[in-house]
Every structure is written in C-alpha cells, then in structure tokens.
Scaffold this active site. Structure first.
Site, mmCIF file in Angstrom:
data_model
loop_
_atom_site.group_PDB
_atom_site.id
_atom_site.type_symbol
_atom_site.label_atom_id
_atom_site.label_comp_id
_atom_site.label_asym_id
_atom_site.label_seq_id
_atom_site.Cartn_x
_atom_site.Cartn_y
_atom_site.Cartn_z
ATOM 1 N N GLU A 176 -47.896 -30.025 -48.344
ATOM 2 C CA GLU A 176 -46.488 -29.641 -48.249
ATOM 3 C C GLU A 176 -45.628 -30.661 -48.995
ATOM 4 O OE1 GLU A 176 -44.925 -29.630 -44.220
ATOM 5 O OE2 GLU A 176 -42.879 -29.456 -44.975
ATOM 6 N N SER B 127 -34.831 -27.474 -43.890
ATOM 7 C CA SER B 127 -35.049 -27.037 -42.491
ATOM 8 C C SER B 127 -35.449 -25.565 -42.384
ATOM 9 C CB SER B 127 -33.802 -27.260 -41.619
ATOM 10 O OG SER B 127 -33.376 -28.566 -41.720
ATOM 11 N N CYS C 9 -42.790 -45.521 -23.034
ATOM 12 C CA CYS C 9 -42.505 -46.695 -23.865
ATOM 13 C C CYS C 9 -41.230 -47.385 -23.378
ATOM 14 C CB CYS C 9 -42.456 -46.302 -25.333
ATOM 15 S SG CYS C 9 -42.915 -47.688 -26.387
ATOM 16 N N ASP D 102 -34.293 -30.739 -56.236
ATOM 17 C CA ASP D 102 -33.927 -32.140 -55.958
ATOM 18 C C ASP D 102 -34.537 -33.025 -57.034
ATOM 19 O OD1 ASP D 102 -33.021 -31.137 -53.573
ATOM 20 O OD2 ASP D 102 -34.638 -31.981 -52.345
ATOM 21 N N GLY E 219 -38.512 -24.610 -42.040
ATOM 22 C CA GLY E 219 -39.760 -24.486 -41.294
ATOM 23 C C GLY E 219 -40.973 -24.431 -42.206
ATOM 24 N N LYS E 220 -40.896 -25.174 -43.328
ATOM 25 C CA LYS E 220 -42.075 -25.274 -44.199
ATOM 26 C C LYS E 220 -43.246 -25.876 -43.444
ATOM 27 C CE LYS E 220 -40.248 -27.731 -47.247
ATOM 28 N NZ LYS E 220 -39.951 -28.868 -47.921
ATOM 29 N N GLY E 221 -42.931 -26.896 -42.636
ATOM 30 C CA GLY E 221 -43.979 -27.586 -41.876
ATOM 31 C C GLY E 221 -44.671 -26.641 -40.902
ATOM 32 N N GLU F 9 -35.426 -36.115 -56.627
ATOM 33 C CA GLU F 9 -36.468 -36.961 -56.029
ATOM 34 C C GLU F 9 -37.852 -36.326 -55.986
ATOM 35 O OE1 GLU F 9 -34.800 -37.393 -51.887
ATOM 36 O OE2 GLU F 9 -34.709 -39.416 -52.708
ATOM 37 N N GLU G 237 -47.107 -38.198 -25.894
ATOM 38 C CA GLU G 237 -46.586 -36.968 -26.515
ATOM 39 C C GLU G 237 -47.243 -36.661 -27.851
ATOM 40 O OE1 GLU G 237 -44.949 -39.816 -26.220
ATOM 41 O OE2 GLU G 237 -43.441 -40.147 -27.765
ATOM 42 N N LYS H 91 -29.560 -10.858 -48.491
ATOM 43 C CA LYS H 91 -29.409 -11.147 -49.914
ATOM 44 C C LYS H 91 -30.647 -11.842 -50.487
ATOM 45 C CE LYS H 91 -25.219 -9.632 -50.525
ATOM 46 N NZ LYS H 91 -25.003 -8.470 -51.400
ATOM 47 N N HIS I 185 -47.519 -43.669 -26.240
ATOM 48 C CA HIS I 185 -46.828 -42.393 -26.486
ATOM 49 C C HIS I 185 -47.783 -41.209 -26.311
ATOM 50 C CE1 HIS I 185 -42.981 -43.915 -28.047
ATOM 51 N NE2 HIS I 185 -43.703 -44.943 -28.415
HETATM 52 N N1 GLN Z 1 -38.010 -51.074 -28.122
HETATM 53 C C1 GLN Z 1 -39.210 -51.137 -27.340
HETATM 54 C C2 GLN Z 1 -40.266 -51.999 -28.001
HETATM 55 O O1 GLN Z 1 -40.213 -52.249 -29.186
HETATM 56 C C3 GLN Z 1 -39.749 -49.762 -27.059
HETATM 57 C C4 GLN Z 1 -40.255 -49.053 -28.264
HETATM 58 C C5 GLN Z 1 -40.468 -47.574 -28.054
HETATM 59 O O2 GLN Z 1 -39.963 -46.993 -27.100
HETATM 60 N N2 GLN Z 1 -41.158 -46.931 -28.959
HETATM 61 O O3 GLN Z 1 -41.178 -52.433 -27.361
#
Ligand code: GLN
Length: 536
Positions: free
Chosen positions: A141, A14, A382, A148, A16-18, A150, A510, A188, A508
C-alpha cells in the site's frame, strides 16, 4: 516467486486503502495463499515513533518493536501475516539508508539521485520482504494520494517493479472516491477519472478500481468509469459504506475482488467463502444480544485514530461477549474541569489508555479513583497502569503527592520512575522499551484467569516503570503484582484483590487482539462490564 498487488489511492485521503488492502489479504488467505502486507509512508520521519498522535494517529508497535503506521494494525487484525520493521517503508528510512551508503563510498563516485538510487532502494526494500517472509502474495500500500509530490518516488518504484516482474506477477489497484452530490441527487465519476488520469501520467495503469461510495454505484456509472479509466467493467469494484470495517471483506468478495485479483495474477488457489469470519465476527457485530457503556478516558480523544487499536480491541472484547459497546470518549481535562460523575456516572467499565506528557493526568487519576471506589471494572494500559499506581499511592497508601518522575521530577514519592538505562538515552527515536518481552503470570490472579498460562509475551512502548522500592508497601495495602518481567523483576501487571475487575498492564495488549480472537484481557474486562450490568 511472490506476486505483487500495489494499492494506491486517489481523490482524497482517508478512503480506507488500508482496510481494502487488509480485506484483500484476508480473502487471499482464506483461499489458502500466504500473504504479507507492506505500507509505504512518504514522510521523512524514519518511523512513526516521533510523531504526535494528533498528527498521525496511533503509533502501532510490532513484535520486533518497530513503531509504525496504524495501517499495520489493520493488516495484523485481518490476516495472520507476521509483520516486522521491514513491513513499514518510509521515505526517512530509504534516504537514511542511501545517505549512509553514500558516506561509506558505496556508490563508487557516482552522482546519487532519486532515480535510480532512491527508487532502487525502495524496490529492494519491497523485494526483501517478499523474499524473507516467503509468501505467495505481497500487498503493497502506498500512503498518501496520487498527485502528492512526496509519494512520487514510491510510485515510480512500483511502476518499474511491475515492468521488471512482467505479466501475471503484479497488478495495480487504485482506490478512489465516487462522491454523491446531494443537490444534484447524483454520484459523480469525474474525480475518479481525473485521479486515474494522474496515475496514467506517471506511467501506471490500474487493473482494478475500488470505488468508495455512500450510494449504490449504478450500471451507468460503472460503465462510465470502465470506459474512461480504461479497465474492464468487472474491474470497477464498488465499496459502499458499511457499519463495521469487519464487513468489508465479505462485501469486496461479493463484488468479485479476490476472484479478479487471482485471475489477473494467475494464482493457483480455490474459490472459498468467508464462512468462519462471517459467523464469528460479522454476525455478532450486526446483532449482539447485550449492550454495555464503556468510557475511554484519554487526552487524544478528539482525534479519531489516536487510540485506533484500543477501540478495535474493545470491540473484539464485545464480540467475545456477544455485546455491543457504547463507547463514551472522555477527555480527561474535562474531568478536571467538571468532575468525574458527569462523565462516568452511568458507565459499566473505564479504560485509561497509554500516553505521554503531563496534560490531563489529574483527570485520569480522578477517573481511576472513582472506578476503584465505586467498583466499576477498570482497565489501565501503559500510562493507564502508571496513573493507577499513582492513584493507589496517593489515596490508599497515603503517599501525598506521589507521582511519576515523567510529570514531577522532584516528587518525594517517585512510584513510577526511569530505569537506569533509560536515563542515559539522548535520541528520542526508537529508544523506548519496545516490542515483545516475556511476562510471568501469578496463578490465582485475574490475569491468570484471563490468560490461563504462566508465561506470556506482550508488546511494549514506554520509558517509565513501576519503582520496586514501593512494592512491599503496595502489596500490604492490597495491590497484587500479577505479571512480572522475569529478567528484571519489572512490574508488568498490577491488580486489586477486593474489586470486581481492576487491572493495569505496562504493555499494550491492544496490538495483539483480533476480531475473531479477542485479547484475553480485553475479553475479561468486557466480561466484567457485562456482569456489572446484567449480573453473572
Ligand atoms: N509516558 C509513559 C512512559 O513513557 C507511558 C507510555 C505509554 O503509555 N505508551 O513510560
């Protein structure tokens, strides 16, 4: 031929490499270079899609429907790189491919081993992206922390790759923590020295060290890190904590990161300032003229990263409206226990994000009913749209106990249900409705007001859909179906007519929002919230 920048991390996770990788991508793009970014994730899952957000944070979705690590979200928000499934390489994908080849007999009787077969597969996967996306620079990245078990095959692969590519074609950046010890009043450098030591043991010499610190890195510490970690003084780049991640590119630029990377890689480009980004984004983030409280009502609220892109897209909506958002994170189960007013009584906008499973659903429905009745701007994404549909069915259309078949298989009113093709699916991995789908927008709607276009494309990740059997009844009761998937008549956006701003979308948005180009629905949602507070 593309040049490569490998980014590793040490001391703790965490760091902030990304964000560092994404910021460097931004700086190189500003200089006119074409970049892409790759995230290597050392876990055995083929993709992030089967992981709980509590484990791994948000699952980010690309245009081509890959379910990826959330760092790809940072890459897309900071740069114009078009990322695909190939930009997220996991140990799971690598082994899957190697084992499939082994079963086909492709290795011609050889004993299949981590070196060279797994490492070759990693190298090929990295080079393929560079080749297909035709870029000047690939930033790779490596997830996890050096040391680690892995991540060893990935580190070995990038070690070999740098050797094969030769001078001027690849550099290593190591991101570490330089902690401040309060009791001693000192920062440090020892953890950084150890971490670089571990990296050297596996044959990797960093060219640049980015030091995350909460206190200024003084000249003495900088010299010490340079001396013991075997890098130039100018290659020790301090990265002080900043208020907003969008300030990081400018900070790294001022510390000379892009100038150094360009010189080490012998890249032909001009020195450029981040003027546009700083004016459009950073300035507004630092001193906006307005402030609005917005609630996010979900069930993964306790985990910082579970709704990463949602929080980022909200902040972009804020930037577009010259407003700072006070985000109130509300656990929907708390609403179930203590009622809605305590949590939403003072907010100017309510967002219900996506999710899976039954827990917390009734709290979300209560939040939606409150937003609808009190005319608070509401945005459902969604599962947030699906719960808005359930709320409308129960409380406006009087369909008692209406539900999604995800939560109640036997409900009398399955207003959200599975499509026929989803019913046949047995494997959980990569089997949802994923990635870009077209959507037709109805003129005169709030959605049209936001997009100002009749055809859009958005990213999806869900199994359940609005059940069209109920469409007519819903329309009569005042729900507008303002976005539809033309090929299957699927409801993609619903909204309410007699409400200042009540919009739910099945996709989505976003994932496509950027700080300097807020997603239209987020921009309009925050605009409605600003209007609710300040008037329009
Ligand atoms: N669980 C819901 C579905 O599968 C909504 C999925 C989501 O919000 N990404 O349709």
């Amino acid at each position: 031929m593309a040049k490569y920048i490998f980014v590793t991390g040490g001391v703790v996770s965490s760091l902030g490499k990304g964000i560092s990788a994404a910021s460097l991508g931004k700086l190189l793009e500003t200089r006119g270079l074409k970049v892409t970014l790759i995230k290597c994730d050392p876990y055995l899952n083929v993709d992030a899609g089967t992981m709980n957000p509590y484990q791994h944070g948000e699952v980010y979705v690309t245009d081509d429907g890959a379910e990826t690590d959330l760092d790809l979200g940072h890459y897309e928000r900071f740069t114009h790189a078009k990322l695909t499934n190939a930009n997220n390489i996991t140990t799971g994908k690598i082994y899957y491919s190697v084992i499939t080849k082994e079963r086909k007999g492709d290795y011609l009787g050889k004993c299949v081993q981590i070196i060279p077969h797994i490492t070759d597969e990693i190298k090929d996967s990295i080079k393929r992206v560079a080749h297909q996306q035709n870029v000047d620079v690939v930033i790779v990245e490596i997830g996890g922390t050096v040391g680690d078990i892995e991540s060893l095959p990935f580190l070995e692969a990038i070690r070999q790759l740098k050797l094969e590519l030769g001078r001027d074609y690849a550099i290593n950046i190591h991101v570490t923590l330089v902690p401040y010890i309060r009791a001693a009043g000192e920062i440090k450098t020892k953890p950084t020295q150890h971490s670089v030591g571990t990296l050297r043991e596996i044959g990797i010499m960093p060219d640049i060290i980015i030091c995350r610190t909460e206190k200024e890195l003084n000249k003495e510490s900088r010299e010490k890190i340079a001396l013991f970690c075997n890098v130039d003084k100018e290659a020790v780049i301090p990265a002080l904590d900043v208020k907003s991640i969008y300030e990081v590119p400018q900070m790294l630029h001022e510390e000379g990161l892009d100038r150094l990377a360009v010189r080490l890689l012998n890249l032909k480009c001009e020195e450029k300032e981040l003027t546009e980004w700083n004016t459009a984004v950073v300035k507004v983030v630092r001193s906006p003229s307005k402030e609005v409280p917005i609630a996010v009502v979900g069930k993964y609220i306790a985990h910082q990263d579970a709704y990463k892109s949602i929080y980022e897209a909200l902040s972009h909506g804020g930037i577009a409206n010259d407003a700072r958002l006070i985000i109130k994170k509300v656990d929907s189960e708390d609403i179930e226990k203590h009622g809605v007013v305590k949590y939403l009584g003072d907010v100017k906008g309510v967002l219900v994000p996506g999710g899976f499973g039954h827990r917390g659903i009734e709290g979300k429905i209560a939040a939606i009913q409150y937003s609808r009745e009190k005319k608070i701007p509401f945005f459902g994404i969604c599962l947030g749209m699906q719960t808005a549909v359930i709320e409308f069915a129960r409380n406006v259309c009087a369909l008692t106990k209406a539900n999604s078949t995800e939560f109640d298989k036997a409900t009398k009113f399955p207003v959200i249900s599975l499509l026929e093709e989803q019913k046949k699916i047995k494997d959980m991995g990569a089997s949802m409705r994923l990635g870009l789908y077209e959507c037709a927008i109805a003129k005169g709607s709030k959605a049209y007001q936001a997009y100002r276009k009749e055809k859009i494309q958005e990213r999806h990740r869900h199994r359940y859909e609005f059940n069209n059997k109920f469409k007519e009844a819903f329309q009569k009761a005042g729900m507008v179906f303002s976005g539809t998937y033309p090929k299957g008549e699927l409801a993609e956006i619903v909204e309410l007519r007699d409400h200042p701003w009540f919009v739910g979308c099945q996709f989505h948005p976003e994932f496509k929002s950027k700080p300097d180009n807020a997603h239209p629905l987020f921009r309009e949602f925050i605009n409605a919230a600003v209007c609710a507070k300040y008037g329009c």
